[in-house]
Design an enzyme around this catalytic site. Sequence first.
Site, PDB file in Angstrom:
ATOM      1  N   TYR A 134     -12.867  -2.061  -3.566  1.00 19.42           N
ATOM      2  CA  TYR A 134     -12.962  -2.080  -2.008  1.00 19.42           C
ATOM      3  C   TYR A 134     -14.834  -2.289  -2.507  1.00 19.42           C
ATOM      4  CZ  TYR A 134      -8.250  -1.811   0.124  1.00 19.42           C
ATOM      5  OH  TYR A 134      -7.406  -1.958   0.682  1.00 19.42           O
ATOM      6  N   GLU A 183      -9.641 -10.885  -7.328  1.00 17.29           N
ATOM      7  CA  GLU A 183      -8.340  -9.780  -7.456  1.00 17.29           C
ATOM      8  C   GLU A 183      -7.613  -9.920  -8.497  1.00 17.29           C
ATOM      9  OE1 GLU A 183      -7.579  -9.516  -3.127  1.00 17.29           O
ATOM     10  OE2 GLU A 183      -9.857  -8.994  -3.086  1.00 17.29           O
ATOM     11  N   LYS A 240       0.600  -1.401  -0.033  1.00 14.83           N
ATOM     12  CA  LYS A 240      -0.305   0.238  -0.211  1.00 14.83           C
ATOM     13  C   LYS A 240       0.744   1.461   0.010  1.00 14.83           C
ATOM     14  CE  LYS A 240      -4.030  -2.182   2.320  1.00 14.83           C
ATOM     15  NZ  LYS A 240      -5.070  -2.250   3.389  1.00 14.83           N
ATOM     16  N   HIS A 294      -2.307  -4.946   1.589  1.00 17.53           N
ATOM     17  CA  HIS A 294      -3.439  -6.329   1.179  1.00 17.53           C
ATOM     18  C   HIS A 294      -3.317  -7.540   1.241  1.00 17.53           C
ATOM     19  CE1 HIS A 294      -7.631  -7.305  -0.125  1.00 17.53           C
ATOM     20  NE2 HIS A 294      -7.068  -7.748  -1.422  1.00 17.53           N
ATOM     21  N   ASN A 347      -2.413   0.540   6.766  1.00 20.25           N
ATOM     22  CA  ASN A 347      -1.546  -0.887   7.221  1.00 20.25           C
ATOM     23  C   ASN A 347      -0.717  -1.802   6.288  1.00 20.25           C
ATOM     24  OD1 ASN A 347      -3.489  -1.614   6.185  1.00 20.25           O
ATOM     25  ND2 ASN A 347      -4.437  -2.678   7.171  1.00 20.25           N
TER      26      ASN A 347
HETATM   27  P1  IDP Z   1      -7.758  -6.706   6.187  1.00 18.75           P
HETATM   28  O1  IDP Z   1      -6.881  -5.624   5.127  1.00 18.75           O
HETATM   29  O2  IDP Z   1      -7.187  -7.133   7.155  1.00 18.75           O
HETATM   30  O3  IDP Z   1      -8.749  -7.617   4.560  1.00 18.75           O
HETATM   31  P2  IDP Z   1     -10.832  -5.311   5.769  1.00 18.75           P
HETATM   32  O4  IDP Z   1     -11.847  -5.058   7.117  1.00 18.75           O
HETATM   33  O5  IDP Z   1     -10.749  -5.852   4.582  1.00 18.75           O
HETATM   34  O6  IDP Z   1      -9.533  -5.658   6.129  1.00 18.75           O
HETATM   35  O7  IDP Z   1     -10.355  -3.903   5.394  1.00 18.75           O
HETATM   36  C1  IDP Z   1      -9.883  -2.753   4.363  1.00 18.75           C
HETATM   37  C2  IDP Z   1      -8.848  -2.120   4.591  1.00 18.75           C
HETATM   38  O8  IDP Z   1      -9.578  -0.455   4.990  1.00 18.75           O
HETATM   39  C3  IDP Z   1      -7.713  -2.442   5.771  1.00 18.75           C
HETATM   40  O9  IDP Z   1      -7.130  -3.305   5.697  1.00 18.75           O
HETATM   41  C4  IDP Z   1      -7.878  -1.233   6.545  1.00 18.75           C
HETATM   42  O10 IDP Z   1      -6.474  -0.340   5.104  1.00 18.75           O
HETATM   43  C5  IDP Z   1      -8.536   0.123   5.791  1.00 18.75           C
HETATM   44  N1  IDP Z   1      -9.940  -0.059   7.020  1.00 18.75           N
HETATM   45  C6  IDP Z   1     -10.419  -1.185   7.489  1.00 18.75           C
HETATM   46  N2  IDP Z   1     -10.890  -1.142   8.845  1.00 18.75           N
HETATM   47  C7  IDP Z   1     -11.311   0.047   9.231  1.00 18.75           C
HETATM   48  C8  IDP Z   1     -11.643   1.274  10.366  1.00 18.75           C
HETATM   49  O11 IDP Z   1     -12.232   1.050  11.255  1.00 18.75           O
HETATM   50  N3  IDP Z   1     -10.811   2.811  10.309  1.00 18.75           N
HETATM   51  C9  IDP Z   1     -10.085   2.252   8.991  1.00 18.75           C
HETATM   52  N4  IDP Z   1      -9.531   1.755   8.036  1.00 18.75           N
HETATM   53  C10 IDP Z   1     -10.107   0.348   7.759  1.00 18.75           C
END
Ligand code: IDP
Length: 140
Positions: free
Chosen positions: A51, A128, A11, A117, A114
Site C-alpha cells: 500500500y 501486484e 481481506k 482488494h 471492505n
Molecule cells: P479501492 O480498494 O476501492 O481501490 P483505495 O482508494 O485504493 O480503494 O483504498 C485502498 C483501501 O484503503 C480501501 O480498499 C480501504 O480498505 C482503505 N480505505 C480507503 N479509503 C479509506 C478511508 O477513508 N478510511 C479508511 N480506510 C480507507
Amino acid sequence: MAANRTFSIIKPDATRRNLTGAVTKMLEEAGLRVVASKRIQMTREQAEGFYGVHRERPFFNDLVEFMISGPVVVQVLEGENAVQRNRDIMGATNPANAEPGTIRKELAESIEANSVHGSDSDENAAIEIAYFFNDDEIVG
Ligand code: IDP
C-alpha cells in the site's frame, strides 16, 4: 479481447467471517477464473510495501494494521477484461455506496474492512501479481 489477469486479495474481515468461499463464488460467477491462490499472513513490511502509494493518506497506519490483523487470501484472476470485470463485481470502496449484488455491498463491513482488494489497472495488476506470486505458482 484476449483473456487477461488481475490481482485480488480476500481481506482479513472476510477470512475471519469464513467468507473465502462466498467471495470466490461471486468472483467465479462474474466470469473470473482463479488461476493462483494462497492463504497467507502478511507481514507489516509486506503490507506497507503493497500500500506504498497510500503512505501519505490519513488512513494508512490503520489500513496496514487491518491488513495484518488476520490471514488474507491472495489470488490471480483470469478472464476477459479482468481488471474492470473484477472492479465491477467488487463494488465501490465504501460498501454504503456500492451497488446491490457486488461483493462489498453484500459482504463488507465498512470502508476499511471492505472484504476485497482488486488491481485498478493492467499495469498495477502485473506489479501486484509479481509482489506475491512466482510465475510457476500461476496455472492458467
Ligand atoms: P479501492 O480498494 O476501492 O481501490 P483505495 O482508494 O485504493 O480503494 O483504498 C485502498 C483501501 O484503503 C480501501 O480498499 C480501504 O480498505 C482503505 N480505505 C480507503 N479509503 C479509506 C478511508 O477513508 N478510511 C479508511 N480506510 C480507507
